[in-house]
Design an enzyme around this catalytic site. Structure first.
Site, mmCIF file in Angstrom:
data_model
loop_
_atom_site.group_PDB
_atom_site.id
_atom_site.type_symbol
_atom_site.label_atom_id
_atom_site.label_comp_id
_atom_site.label_asym_id
_atom_site.label_seq_id
_atom_site.Cartn_x
_atom_site.Cartn_y
_atom_site.Cartn_z
ATOM 1 N N LYS A 117 38.537 48.117 40.701
ATOM 2 C CA LYS A 117 37.907 47.393 39.264
ATOM 3 C C LYS A 117 38.357 48.514 38.049
ATOM 4 C CE LYS A 117 35.635 44.237 40.801
ATOM 5 N NZ LYS A 117 34.272 43.975 40.733
ATOM 6 N N ILE A 437 31.985 36.828 55.513
ATOM 7 C CA ILE A 437 31.228 37.067 54.250
ATOM 8 C C ILE A 437 30.628 36.133 53.900
ATOM 9 C CG2 ILE A 437 31.400 38.198 52.314
ATOM 10 C CD1 ILE A 437 31.614 40.189 54.454
ATOM 11 N N ARG A 521 44.563 35.375 40.626
ATOM 12 C CA ARG A 521 43.170 35.202 40.801
ATOM 13 C C ARG A 521 42.507 35.030 39.191
ATOM 14 N NH1 ARG A 521 38.540 32.971 42.845
ATOM 15 N NH2 ARG A 521 36.823 34.343 43.008
ATOM 16 N N CYS A 649 31.986 44.671 46.703
ATOM 17 C CA CYS A 649 33.442 44.798 46.501
ATOM 18 C C CYS A 649 34.025 45.961 46.147
ATOM 19 C CB CYS A 649 33.979 43.786 45.449
ATOM 20 S SG CYS A 649 33.864 42.093 45.999
ATOM 21 N N HIS A 701 42.895 39.800 50.848
ATOM 22 C CA HIS A 701 43.411 39.437 50.014
ATOM 23 C C HIS A 701 45.101 39.701 49.977
ATOM 24 C CE1 HIS A 701 39.533 40.810 48.367
ATOM 25 N NE2 HIS A 701 39.856 39.897 47.592
#
EC number: 2.1.1.14
Length: 764
Positions: A117, A437, A521, A649, A701
């Protein structure tokens, strides 16, 4: 001195997400590289013109990226991990995508670099990797090419460059530990070369981003700034740029730097403008970040006018966004379905550019005693002043319920040691239980179905019948794979936050309010405009239907209150804690109804728990206290034999490991597949105190397809840190963005790996 306007960056995805689709078409082999490059060039030219037409004086160049701007910087510095150089003589666009997405070579999976992040936002960056004695050199010329593009169009250009100290801080060491600052001398030589090239192009100012200055840095990193900017000063004027928090704690160091200007995020701390003016050298330009780049509400321009007016004529002053507008949707004018009264409350990226123009014009006009601009600023915000009286935002029942929040228990009725026995007896799960998940592939067919229903092209009965058919297929596929805990797959959900917002009071939604999360994304955050409540059950119909199709346990998936708040555009007239508590009460009601309907496993996704953490350590304790309580309020009503899961995450879990323990979830799954053993090593001292954990055994991903042996190796790695009785086997995130062939392959290998190891443990 004329006051000029600029922004710290502009959204790169395009008004209709053109970059997203171009990237995905390129990755799928549907378009060639020249077409991808053409689309990127078209977007840049359009965005520069939009900025200029909106009144921005300095046009930002260098904010465009094919995946993320930190990765672009890595390529420019020739920082390419060795595993991604194999078979490539020259760095090219595919090198960039290899690093960000991974690839296969001779049937061997080459993992991508880690993704993290970007500070406390929902944007992600690809983490630079450093090794001892690493050498940097100038390589990837994207920045210079784009500067030439903009100069050819006669724009006044302000290049954007991630600063050298922040670049080193944001990276990670691979292999043997060493001091990252030992790489600084070589790195600075490349930065000097970059500045020389910019000087040759007659660039006047460069925006050099050093966002880590808002953190509470170790002394050696602060001292590195002094020598670094002594070395870089004197070629091109340097606007040192900070954002996401205040920098007042660093003023002793910052005021000693050899720079020409400082950008400060005043949205984060608006009250110290006099202090800044007094402390900063008089010859510096002060760039005032007063237009919020992270939210969609209009700016109170008249309020900022009054705060900034004393500086007019006293120093060089720029007006800017608080941070890059990357975090904002592009154009409010495309929102034709929004209620016109509510629409008047908002400003998207283009409107924020116009706000900067308005404030600059008012401050410049005040030099000539023209006060009419001040009246214009007051009129601009009048709809937002009236908002506080709107019945749209107030709910008396919600306020009353909050007044009695202390009557709700913050804890489960029994400790985990008691609960686990009851849960294992009820669920009868094997060693290494397998699950996912939550989400399964969102096919084009599913998206079209939701769109048709939203546009009233099919009735509710037909829509529900079709969604249930998809759920039935998802359950059948999971049973074929022989997963232990099943999910309903979420075909009814467009987005994990937007879906819940659509079913709660207090939210509004946009048509085109897209922002980039990473790569291709994009997300469309809802806007919280009022008090939040739940009018009726949200997920019961779908999850109960899924449970009726199977004898295996179904895990109900809900998005947690902190994540809904963090991944929405929040109110600016209410504290985050209060917003989160309103959400907690709403999701708590859903948890109670799920349990009543017979669902024995409920997962509360909180991927944004770490993201909401204040950047300064001294501010973090208070946030964690209320964030933990918000989660515990959400789940405290359930019985001991109901198993509560949570999912998180990309995070620095070591920062919040004690908060994770305090959540008291029965099972936590984390997105850790890209991090090798780093996360587990960082928390190994407390793993024995965790309840049960599923660290994620493959990266969803990446297009890489893990083999059974890959997954066995990964599980054996995990067993070095986690007792076998507490280890869950799962992918590291939801499967929404993957195709059915991909997930069948990966999940089949995952289940097979778990069964093989289970057999070995049972026989030993």
């Amino acid at each position: 001195m004329t006051i000029v306007g600029h922004i710290l960056g502009f959204p790169r995805i395009g008004l209709h997400r053109e970059l997203k689709y171009a990237l995905e078409y390129y990755w799928d082999g549907k378009i060639k590289e020249d077409k991808l490059l053409e689309i990127g060039r078209t977007l840049r030219i359009r965005h520069w013109k939009q900025q200029k037409d909106s009144g921005i004086d300095w046009i930002s160049v260098g904010d465009f990226a094919w995946y993320d701007h930190v990765l672009t910087t890595s390529l420019m510095l020739n920082n390419i991990p060795d595993r991604h150089r194999i078979g490539q003589e020259n760095i090219n666009l595919n090198t960039l995508f290899r690093i960000s997405r991974g690839y296969s070579l001779d049937k061997k999976l080459i993992p991508p670099s880690e993704m993290k992040k970007w500070f406390n936002t929902n944007y992600h960056y690809i983490v630079p990797e450093f090794v001892p004695n690493q050498e940097f050199k100038l390589n990837w010329t994207q920045l210079f090419d784009e500067i030439d593009e903009a100069l050819s169009l006669k724009y006044t250009v302000k290049p954007i460059l991630l600063g050298p100290i922040s670049y080193l801080w944001l990276g990670k060491i691979k292999g043997k530990k060493f001091d990252r600052l030992s790489l600084l001398p070589n790195l600075l030589s490349v930065y000097q070369e970059i500045l020389d090239i910019l000087l040759s192009k007659n660039i006047d100012w460069i925006q050099i981003d050093e966002p880590i200055l808002v953190l509470e840095l170790p002394l050696q990193w602060l001292n590195a700034y002094l020598s670094a900017y002594e070395q870089l000063h004197g070629k091109v004027k340097l606007l040192l740029t900070t954002y996401f928090d205040s920098i007042y704690h660093q003023l002793d160091i910052i005021t000693r730097l050899k720079i020409d200007g400082l950008h400060v995020d005043l949205v984060s701390n608006p009250d110290n403008i006099p202090l800044l003016h007094a402390r900063l050298p008089k010859h510096w330009t002060l760039s005032a970040g007063v237009v919020n780049g992270r939210n969609v509400w209009k700016t109170n321009l008249h309020d900022w006018f009054k705060k900034l007016y004393p500086l007019v004529g006293e120093r060089s002053l720029w007006i800017g966004s608080s941070c890059s507008l990357l975090h904002s949707p592009i154009d409010l004018n495309t929102e034709i379905k929004l209620d016109k009264h509510i629409k008047e409350w908002f400003a998207f990226a283009l409107q924020k550019c116009y706000e900067i123009k308005m404030l600059c014009a008012a401050l410049n006009a005040e030099n000539t005693s023209d006060a009419t601009y001040e009246d214009t600023l007051s009129e601009y915000y009048i709809s937002n002043n009236l908002r506080s009286y709107s019945s749209t935002i107030h709910n008396i029942q919600v306020k009353k319920r909050l007044e009695h929040i202390d009557e709700i228990s913050y804890s489960r009725s029994s400790p985990y040691t008691t609960r686990v026995t009851l849960q294992h007896k009820k669920l009868n799960l094997p060693l290494f239980p397998t699950t996912t998940i939550g989400s399964f592939p969102q096919t084009e067919e599913i998206r079209k179905l939701r769109s048709r229903f939203k546009n009233n092209q099919i009735n509710k009965e037909d829509y529900h019948l079709n969604i249930k058919n998809y759920i039935k297929k998802i359950i059948m596929e999971q049973e074929k794979l022989d997963l232990d805990i099943l999910v309903h797959g979420e075909p009814e959900r467009n987005d994990m936050v937007e879906y819940f917002g659509e079913n709660l009071n207090g939210f509004i939604f946009t048509q085109n309010g897209w922002v980039q999360s990473y790569g291709s994304r994009c997300v469309k955050p809802p806007v919280i405009i009022g008090d939040i409540s739940r009018s009726k059950p949200i997920t019961i119909e779908w999850i109960s239907y899924a449970q009726s199709l199977t004898n295996k346990p179904i895990k109900g998936i809900l998005t947690g209150p902190v994540t809904i708040m963090s991944w929405s555009f929040p109110r600016e007239d209410m504290q985050r804690k209060t917003i989160a508590l309103q959400l907690a009460l709403s999701i708590r009601d859903e948890v109670i109804d799920l349990e009543k309907s017979g669902i024995g496993i409920i997962q509360i996704d909180e991927p944004a728990l770490r993201e909401g953490l204040p950047l300064k350590r001294s501010d973090q304790k208070q946030y964690l206290e209320w964030a933990i309580n918000v989660f515990r309020i959400t789940v405290s009503s359930v019985k001991d034999d109901t198993q509560i899961h949570t999912h998180m995450c990309y995070s620095e879990f070591s920062d919040i490991i004690y908060a994770i323990l305090a959540l008291d979830a029965d099972v936590i799954s984390i997105e850790a597949a890209r991090s090798d053993e780093k996360i587990l090593k960082s928390i190994r001292h407390v793993i024995k105190n965790l309840n049960e954990i599923g660290p994620g055994i493959y990266d969803i991903h990446s297009p890489n397809k893990p083999t059974q042996n890959d997954l066995i190796r990964r599980i054996n790695q995990l067993l070095k840190y986690i007792p076998e009785q507490r280890l869950w086997i799962n992918p590291d995130c939801g499967l929404k963005t993957r195709s059915w062939p991909e997930i069948k392959h990966s999940l089949n290998n995952m289940v097979s790996a778990a069964k093989l190891l289970r057999k070995q443990f049972y026989s030993s």
